[in-house]
Motif scaffolding. Structure first.
Motif, PDB file in Angstrom:
ATOM      1  N   ILE A   1      30.894  42.849   1.009  1.00 30.82           N
ATOM      2  CA  ILE A   1      31.684  43.408  -0.091  1.00 30.82           C
ATOM      3  C   ILE A   1      31.497  42.568  -1.353  1.00 30.82           C
TER       4      ILE A   1
ATOM      5  N   SER B   1      38.429  50.097   5.086  1.00 32.09           N
ATOM      6  CA  SER B   1      39.059  48.777   5.137  1.00 32.09           C
ATOM      7  C   SER B   1      38.167  47.771   5.863  1.00 32.09           C
ATOM      8  N   GLU B   2      38.489  46.494   5.695  1.00 29.41           N
ATOM      9  CA  GLU B   2      37.734  45.459   6.388  1.00 29.41           C
ATOM     10  C   GLU B   2      37.755  45.685   7.890  1.00 29.41           C
ATOM     11  N   ARG B   3      38.924  46.022   8.419  1.00 28.73           N
ATOM     12  CA  ARG B   3      39.050  46.240   9.872  1.00 28.73           C
ATOM     13  C   ARG B   3      38.152  47.393  10.321  1.00 28.73           C
TER      14      ARG B   3
ATOM     15  N   ASN C   1      37.712  45.183  -6.322  1.00 32.58           N
ATOM     16  CA  ASN C   1      38.856  44.933  -5.449  1.00 32.58           C
ATOM     17  C   ASN C   1      40.169  45.083  -6.206  1.00 32.58           C
TER      18      ASN C   1
ATOM     19  N   VAL D   1      31.742  41.018   6.765  1.00 31.04           N
ATOM     20  CA  VAL D   1      32.186  42.139   5.935  1.00 31.04           C
ATOM     21  C   VAL D   1      32.529  41.653   4.533  1.00 31.04           C
ATOM     22  N   ARG D   2      33.227  40.538   4.446  1.00 29.78           N
ATOM     23  CA  ARG D   2      33.621  40.028   3.130  1.00 29.78           C
ATOM     24  C   ARG D   2      32.414  39.599   2.305  1.00 29.78           C
TER      25      ARG D   2
ATOM     26  N   ARG E   1      34.783  39.493  10.301  1.00 30.91           N
ATOM     27  CA  ARG E   1      35.443  39.686   9.014  1.00 30.91           C
ATOM     28  C   ARG E   1      34.687  38.950   7.906  1.00 30.91           C
TER      29      ARG E   1
END
Length: 245
Positions: free
Chosen positions: A57, A38-40, A68, A53-54, A50
């Protein structure tokens, strides 16, 4: 280099490094359709924001390595899974972007009078003649989609249609470049005929996409219904939330 530029470069290198690390994890320890952390978890693992990370991805999504699922997470893509970004591209362009060779089998080519749905969508009088093209779309010779396209005869006559060539290229050559399209996507269950054409079991799930395309002058030039294999094709959408007032 200004301080702001230095910060931008630092962020750029961070997301590139995170993307590389996730890519390595996928290649060494994950299989197609496995969930990516997960992002977390990725934020904690790599000590980044965050946003970083995004961005990482998003890079892997563009590469076709992951996809996604809204409300669920990010998953490893299968080698032949195509994830379409929210850009107006032809089927041929979609496949080429994933390193796949697009081809078609013509199932029907005829002049037909537009039914009420087609006529309303294209701004035609009911019963106006349209060139109807029904095709089985393939990627690397494997069935991907069934497509029914209707183009007003005044724009593309059946005698003008050239088999084996991109429809959008033919429309562009005739002076009707496709610039904008409105699409509706819904989940459906395949009937036996469609399942047989796509090489999947009857009653399998599929994605039905209805598209109305317009030229740069706002003229509606194409109505299309396309049924995609849900196990080989996904849509990637990015949405934003309006700032609270």
């Amino acid at each position: 280099m200004t301080e702001q530029q230095q910060q931008t470069v630092a962020r750029t290198y961070k997301y590139v490094a995170v993307a590389a690390a996730i890519r390595h994890t996928i290649e060494t320890s994950l299989s197609p359709f496995d969930a990516v952390p997960s992002e977390r978890d990725l934020m904690a693992l790599y000590g980044v924001s965050r946003m970083t990370v995004r961005q990482a991805i998003a890079t892997l999504v563009d590469e076709g390595l992951v996809y996604n699922v809204h409300g669920s997470g990010t998953y490893v893509g299968a080698p032949d899974l195509v994830s379409k970004p929210p850009k107006l591209t032809s089927f041929t362009e979609d496949m080429a972007g994933r390193g796949l060779k697009a081809s078609s089998q013509i199932l029907a080519l005829s002049l037909e009078r537009a039914d009420s749905a087609v006529a309303l969508s294209l701004g035609l009088s009911p019963g106006s003649e349209c060139t109807h093209i029904r095709r089985l779309r393939l990627a690397d010779d494997k069935p991907m989609a069934i497509e029914d396209v209707y183009v007003p005869r005044t724009i593309l006559d059946i005698e003008q249609f050239r088999l084996g060539e991109s429809l959008y290229q033919q429309l562009g050559a005739a002076g009707y470049d496709v610039l904008r399209a409105e699409q509706t996507i819904q989940a459906i269950t395949l009937d036996p005929e469609a399942g047989s054409l796509l090489g999947v079991a009857p009653n399998a799930s599929a994605l039905s996409v209805t598209r109305v395309s317009s030229s740069r002058h706002g003229q509606r030039i194409e109505f299309a219904r396309t049924i995609y294999r849900a196990d080989r094709y996904t849509f990637q959408l990015t949405v934003t939330r309006d700032a609270e007032k």
